[in-house]
Design an enzyme around this catalytic site. Structure first.
Site, mmCIF file in Angstrom:
data_model
loop_
_atom_site.group_PDB
_atom_site.id
_atom_site.type_symbol
_atom_site.label_atom_id
_atom_site.label_comp_id
_atom_site.label_asym_id
_atom_site.label_seq_id
_atom_site.Cartn_x
_atom_site.Cartn_y
_atom_site.Cartn_z
ATOM 1 N N ASP A 65 0.846 -1.183 0.000
ATOM 2 C CA ASP A 65 0.000 0.000 0.000
ATOM 3 C C ASP A 65 0.894 1.251 0.000
ATOM 4 O OD1 ASP A 65 -3.043 0.815 0.469
ATOM 5 O OD2 ASP A 65 -1.867 2.044 1.843
ATOM 6 N N TRP A 66 0.655 2.217 0.907
ATOM 7 C CA TRP A 66 1.508 3.405 0.958
ATOM 8 C C TRP A 66 2.944 3.068 1.352
ATOM 9 C CZ3 TRP A 66 2.233 8.367 -0.304
ATOM 10 C CH2 TRP A 66 1.170 9.040 -0.892
ATOM 11 N N TRP A 80 -12.975 5.365 -2.710
ATOM 12 C CA TRP A 80 -12.232 5.270 -1.451
ATOM 13 C C TRP A 80 -11.680 6.639 -1.042
ATOM 14 C CZ3 TRP A 80 -10.961 3.862 3.068
ATOM 15 C CH2 TRP A 80 -9.673 4.049 3.586
ATOM 16 N N ASP A 103 -7.761 -8.402 -4.013
ATOM 17 C CA ASP A 103 -7.758 -6.950 -3.898
ATOM 18 C C ASP A 103 -8.304 -6.391 -5.216
ATOM 19 O OD1 ASP A 103 -7.161 -4.230 -3.903
ATOM 20 O OD2 ASP A 103 -5.226 -4.480 -2.938
ATOM 21 N N HIS A 108 -6.495 -7.027 0.233
ATOM 22 C CA HIS A 108 -5.553 -5.911 0.180
ATOM 23 C C HIS A 108 -4.564 -5.972 1.346
ATOM 24 C CE1 HIS A 108 -3.963 -1.948 -0.571
ATOM 25 N NE2 HIS A 108 -4.286 -1.569 0.652
#
Length: 297
Positions: free
Chosen positions: A123-124, A164, A250, A279
């Site tokens: 993710d980030w 989102w 995901d 995810h």
């Protein structure tokens, strides 16, 4: 910049998280120094493994990966990004920028003088980690990516991400535990969901979590795009090993591994896979990810 810290009492007796706290002050090119918390387990002379989380989680996400990596002799480090976990939390969404996040984590790497790192990014953690790896390749030996990418604003933005982004900014109720449960394929126990909520006792603690989706550079004029495109070009020359193990369930990032595998020379011939996970692949399959990392190298 106003900064708050989550009371330590919020982190008492979290299931599966016995790790001692460590802290270091980190500095971006603009703004005051802020305190970053990190896990640092295993032998100090062991091969370093850095685990970078994303939105809206914290190092707790890696609680099932850390012990097997430590048992195998690795030094395992898992920072809480600024705005998350036990790290300092600027209280305004405007206090967070992509560049500041990159600079805060870069300063953390430099403060600990980490080299020869195997990094797992998601993710980030991937948006930040891949950028830093491209800019400071000498600190990294291997990269393992799970459900992450490096955006360069050269492709259309999926509808699911736009939804989102709006939700994260405007929803009156933002519960990290519910978000984790919604993006996994396994049931997340209530106590674990509460642990994901622990860093955020009030709305002012949530600014970083609400900011992250807004910071993804989806338009060519975004200030992060030139540096990200330069990093993407550098990854196109990356000869060190890069492994993608993605959660196949995901809906937004489950197939983002393809671009990395095709672009990065070091991805050639690696045991890439898509597994039964969502995810938050670490929550669904943490021990499996640790085992794959150790078998890989």
């Amino acid at each position: 910049m106003d900064v708050v810290r989550t009371p330590e009492s919020r982190f008492d007796d979290l299931p599966g998280y016995p790790f001692a706290p460590h802290h270091v002050d980190v500095q971006a090119s603009e703004g005051p120094a802020v305190r970053m918390h990190y896990v640092d387990e295993g032998p100090r002379d062991g091969p370093p493994v850095v685990l970078l989380h994303g939105e809206p989680t914290w190092s707790y996400l890696y609680r099932t990966m850390i012990p097997p990596l430590v048992d195998a002799g690795r030094r395992v480090l898992a920072p809480d990004l600024i705005g998350f976990g036990k790290s300092d939390k600027p209280t305004r969404i405007e206090d967070y920028t992509y560049l500041r996040h990159v600079e805060w984590v870069t300063d953390w790497f430099e403060s600990l003088d980490l080299t020869g790192v195997t990094a797992f990014v998601q993710d980030w953690g991937a948006l930040i980690g891949l950028r830093i790896a491209a800019e400071q390749e000498h600190r990294f030996g291997r990269l393992m990516v799970g459900n992450g990418f490096l955006p360069t604003a050269q492709h259309s933005t999926p509808l699911g991400f736009r939804v989102w982004r709006a939700f994260a900014r405007y929803t009156p109720v933002f519960k990290a535990g519910l978000i984790v449960q919604a993006a996994t394929v396994t049931r997340v126990p209530r106590a674990v969901m509460a642990a994901y909520d622990a860093p955020f006792p009030s709305s002012e603690h949530l600014a970083g979590a609400r900011a992250f989706p807004q910071l993804v550079p989806t338009e060519p004029d975004d200030p992060a795009v030139p540096a990200n495109r330069a990093a993407w070009d550098a990854l196109g020359r990356w000869e060190k090993p890069l492994l993608c193990v993605f959660g196949a369930h995901d809906p937004i990032l489950g197939k983002a591994d393809r671009a990395l595998i095709e672009h990065v020379p070091g991805a050639k011939g690696q045991p890439h896979d898509r597994i039964r996970a969502g995810h938050f692949i670490q929550e669904d399959a943490g021990p499996e990810l640790a085992a794959r990392l150790l078998t890989w190298g």
